[in-house]
Design a protein around this motif. Structure first.
Motif, PDB file in Angstrom:
ATOM      1  N   CYS A  78       0.901  -0.926   0.113  1.00  0.00           N
ATOM      2  CA  CYS A  78       0.005   0.045  -0.015  1.00  0.00           C
ATOM      3  C   CYS A  78       0.835   1.074  -0.078  1.00  0.00           C
ATOM      4  N   TRP A  79       0.442   2.201  -0.829  1.00  0.00           N
ATOM      5  CA  TRP A  79       1.368   3.549  -1.053  1.00  0.00           C
ATOM      6  C   TRP A  79       1.209   4.271   0.118  1.00  0.00           C
ATOM      7  N   SER A  80       0.152   4.015   1.135  1.00  0.00           N
ATOM      8  CA  SER A  80      -0.141   4.932   2.251  1.00  0.00           C
ATOM      9  C   SER A  80       0.102   4.271   3.601  1.00  0.00           C
ATOM     10  N   CYS A  81      -0.405   2.977   3.742  1.00  0.00           N
ATOM     11  CA  CYS A  81       0.174   2.553   5.307  1.00  0.00           C
ATOM     12  C   CYS A  81       1.141   1.444   5.039  1.00  0.00           C
ATOM     13  N   HIS A  82       1.642   0.941   3.799  1.00  0.00           N
ATOM     14  CA  HIS A  82       2.612   0.016   3.351  1.00  0.00           C
ATOM     15  C   HIS A  82       2.029  -1.291   3.834  1.00  0.00           C
ATOM     16  N   THR A  83       0.873  -1.591   4.013  1.00  0.00           N
ATOM     17  CA  THR A  83       0.280  -2.973   4.076  1.00  0.00           C
ATOM     18  C   THR A  83       0.526  -3.926   2.988  1.00  0.00           C
ATOM     19  N   ALA A  84       1.078  -5.059   3.128  1.00  0.00           N
ATOM     20  CA  ALA A  84       1.156  -6.116   2.022  1.00  0.00           C
ATOM     21  C   ALA A  84      -0.053  -6.341   1.640  1.00  0.00           C
ATOM     22  N   LEU A  85      -0.232  -6.273   0.213  1.00  0.00           N
ATOM     23  CA  LEU A  85      -1.569  -6.492  -0.596  1.00  0.00           C
ATOM     24  C   LEU A  85      -1.245  -7.486  -1.757  1.00  0.00           C
ATOM     25  N   SER A  86      -2.088  -8.325  -2.403  1.00  0.00           N
ATOM     26  CA  SER A  86      -2.094  -8.838  -3.538  1.00  0.00           C
ATOM     27  C   SER A  86      -1.990  -7.840  -4.905  1.00  0.00           C
ATOM     28  N   ALA A  87      -1.463  -8.478  -5.790  1.00  0.00           N
ATOM     29  CA  ALA A  87      -1.150  -7.534  -7.010  1.00  0.00           C
ATOM     30  C   ALA A  87      -2.568  -6.897  -7.497  1.00  0.00           C
ATOM     31  N   ALA A  88      -3.749  -7.668  -7.347  1.00  0.00           N
ATOM     32  CA  ALA A  88      -5.179  -7.117  -7.791  1.00  0.00           C
ATOM     33  C   ALA A  88      -5.990  -6.466  -7.000  1.00  0.00           C
ATOM     34  N   ASP A  89      -5.438  -6.152  -5.635  1.00  0.00           N
ATOM     35  CA  ASP A  89      -6.199  -5.543  -4.690  1.00  0.00           C
ATOM     36  C   ASP A  89      -6.356  -3.958  -5.261  1.00  0.00           C
ATOM     37  N   VAL A  90      -7.738  -3.795  -5.286  1.00  0.00           N
ATOM     38  CA  VAL A  90      -7.659  -2.249  -5.651  1.00  0.00           C
ATOM     39  C   VAL A  90      -8.112  -1.237  -4.626  1.00  0.00           C
ATOM     40  N   PHE A  91      -8.277  -1.961  -3.304  1.00  0.00           N
ATOM     41  CA  PHE A  91      -8.351  -1.208  -2.119  1.00  0.00           C
ATOM     42  C   PHE A  91      -7.433  -1.678  -1.101  1.00  0.00           C
ATOM     43  N   CYS A  92      -6.730  -0.936  -0.277  1.00  0.00           N
ATOM     44  CA  CYS A  92      -5.951  -1.495   1.106  1.00  0.00           C
ATOM     45  C   CYS A  92      -6.778  -2.041   1.794  1.00  0.00           C
ATOM     46  N   ARG A  93      -6.544  -3.154   2.363  1.00  0.00           N
ATOM     47  CA  ARG A  93      -7.364  -4.071   3.318  1.00  0.00           C
ATOM     48  C   ARG A  93      -7.229  -3.162   4.732  1.00  0.00           C
ATOM     49  N   SER A  94      -6.233  -2.554   4.910  1.00  0.00           N
ATOM     50  CA  SER A  94      -5.784  -1.991   6.306  1.00  0.00           C
ATOM     51  C   SER A  94      -6.551  -0.376   6.299  1.00  0.00           C
ATOM     52  N   CYS A  95      -6.102   0.524   5.418  1.00  0.00           N
ATOM     53  CA  CYS A  95      -6.491   1.788   5.377  1.00  0.00           C
ATOM     54  C   CYS A  95      -7.680   2.059   4.486  1.00  0.00           C
ATOM     55  N   SER A  96      -7.912   1.167   3.775  1.00  0.00           N
ATOM     56  CA  SER A  96      -8.986   1.389   2.682  1.00  0.00           C
ATOM     57  C   SER A  96      -8.981   2.416   1.436  1.00  0.00           C
ATOM     58  N   LYS A  97      -7.317   2.772   1.411  1.00  0.00           N
ATOM     59  CA  LYS A  97      -7.404   3.637   0.309  1.00  0.00           C
ATOM     60  C   LYS A  97      -7.077   2.946  -1.103  1.00  0.00           C
ATOM     61  N   ILE A  98      -7.697   3.679  -2.203  1.00  0.00           N
ATOM     62  CA  ILE A  98      -7.355   3.187  -3.378  1.00  0.00           C
ATOM     63  C   ILE A  98      -5.890   3.055  -3.914  1.00  0.00           C
ATOM     64  N   GLN A  99      -5.714   1.842  -4.616  1.00  0.00           N
ATOM     65  CA  GLN A  99      -4.369   1.659  -4.971  1.00  0.00           C
ATOM     66  C   GLN A  99      -4.193   1.586  -6.315  1.00  0.00           C
ATOM     67  N   PRO A 100      -2.734   2.029  -6.697  1.00  0.00           N
ATOM     68  CA  PRO A 100      -2.520   2.072  -8.067  1.00  0.00           C
ATOM     69  C   PRO A 100      -2.685   0.562  -8.775  1.00  0.00           C
ATOM     70  N   VAL A 101      -2.489   0.537 -10.133  1.00  0.00           N
ATOM     71  CA  VAL A 101      -2.845  -0.666 -10.978  1.00  0.00           C
ATOM     72  C   VAL A 101      -1.144  -1.256 -10.867  1.00  0.00           C
ATOM     73  N   ALA A 102      -0.964  -2.448 -10.138  1.00  0.00           N
ATOM     74  CA  ALA A 102       0.334  -3.223 -10.146  1.00  0.00           C
ATOM     75  C   ALA A 102       0.309  -3.814 -11.704  1.00  0.00           C
ATOM     76  N   LEU A 103       1.886  -3.550 -11.894  1.00  0.00           N
ATOM     77  CA  LEU A 103       2.159  -4.281 -13.241  1.00  0.00           C
ATOM     78  C   LEU A 103       2.024  -5.714 -13.259  1.00  0.00           C
ATOM     79  N   GLY A 104       1.484  -6.037 -14.522  1.00  0.00           N
ATOM     80  CA  GLY A 104       1.302  -7.410 -14.594  1.00  0.00           C
ATOM     81  C   GLY A 104      -0.239  -8.074 -14.275  1.00  0.00           C
ATOM     82  N   THR A 105      -1.176  -7.319 -13.881  1.00  0.00           N
ATOM     83  CA  THR A 105      -2.529  -7.454 -13.376  1.00  0.00           C
ATOM     84  C   THR A 105      -3.252  -7.635 -14.682  1.00  0.00           C
ATOM     85  N   SER A 106      -3.759  -8.947 -14.675  1.00  0.00           N
ATOM     86  CA  SER A 106      -4.628  -9.135 -15.926  1.00  0.00           C
ATOM     87  C   SER A 106      -6.247  -8.695 -15.657  1.00  0.00           C
ATOM     88  N   TYR A 107      -6.878  -8.580 -16.861  1.00  0.00           N
ATOM     89  CA  TYR A 107      -8.264  -8.371 -16.572  1.00  0.00           C
ATOM     90  C   TYR A 107      -8.964  -9.478 -15.920  1.00  0.00           C
TER      91      TYR A 107
END
Length: 288
Positions: A78-107
């Protein structure tokens, strides 16, 4: 029988031009190329295909296509709280902030239209326990796909981020655009098949001729039926036959992807391109 005027639909003109030597789909100019029925060398794990097949065959694993993908990283922070997330996560599970698109994430991952299996020791070179093998699925529940799309699109729509930070506004725009493109691609069998082949670095050109040359005869027959039709009813039987054969091709595509046969999947995708064009031409027919 009265022929249709030359200003008929673009799809019909396209069919009429297939026999021309200048046609982009002419077998004289373009021949389909065989592709290897294994993962391309660009996969992050050169030995991954054989390992994925072993995983697929193991009785304790759920059934899934034997061609898995594992582009790394399969996780992000997470760019805000640094919680570890899966590549496809759209929101942080901890702080709920929206995340950037991770390289290699498929449709497929973005819209939850896939199967993921946790990496076991030795599955993938350099993998950790947090990583997973990603299996795209060709046969999709389109109603569920739409529900996933609507739910996700509503949660990331830029209108809901007007009072957020600049980073969140930017990420919402990017996520919203990507989610829409993902849905538009996966909802149609042809674009889905092309995209799925692309995940394995197999490209289908617009001008590739079908491996099955009998298909070109079908194209000619549909073209003649369109030119000779005088009433809507004249094309009803042809429409039904074309639709039935297209459904058969789509079913065969699912089997090819499920078996990991990329050579056959590519040939069937090329065939599907022709059948989609024939169906479009039949739909666009106008009474002369």
């Amino acid at each position: 029988m009265k022929s249709l005027p030359m200003q008929q639909s673009g799809a019909a003109r396209f069919l009429r031009g297939l026999s021309s030597s200048r046609s982009p789909l002419s077998p004289v100019l373009t021949r389909s190329r065989a592709v290897p029925a294994t993962l391309p060398s660009s996969c992050c794990c050169p030995s991954h295909n054989a390992r994925a097949v072993r995983l697929y065959s193991a009785p304790q694993r759920p059934p899934s296509p034997p061609l898995g993908l594992c582009p790394f990283p399969r996780h992000k922070e997470c760019w805000s709280c640094h919680t570890a997330l899966s590549a496809a996560d759209v929101f942080c599970r901890s702080c709920s902030k929206i995340q950037p698109v991770a390289l290699g994430t498929s449709y497929f991952e973005l819209l939850s239209a896939h199967t993921s299996l946790s990496c076991q020791p030795g599955d993938c070179d350099g993998a950790s326990a947090e990583d997973s093998i990603f299996y795209p699925k060709f046969a999709l529940d389109l109603q569920q796909l739409r529900r996933n799309f609507l739910t996700l699109q509503q949660s990331v729509h830029p209108d809901g981020f007007t009072k957020k930070s600049p980073e969140e506004r930017k990420y919402s725009e990017v996520q919203s655009s990507l989610i829409n493109k993902a849905y538009q691609t996966l909802r149609e069998p042809l674009s889905r098949a092309k995209y799925m082949l692309g995940l394995y670095n197999v490209k289908v050109e617009e001008g590739e001729a079908p491996v099955n040359q009998e298909l070109l005869m079908e194209v000619m027959e549909v073209r003649e039926a369109i030119e000779e039709a005088e009433r809507e009813e004249d094309l009803e039987e042809v429409r039904q036959e074309t639709k039935a054969k297209m459904n058969e091709t789509i079913a065969s595509l699912d089997e090819a992807f499920g078996a990991g046969d990329l050579t056959l999947a590519k040939a069937l995708t090329i065939e599907l391109q022709y059948r989609v064009t024939m169906e479009k031409a039949l739909k666009e027919w106008d009474q002369p």
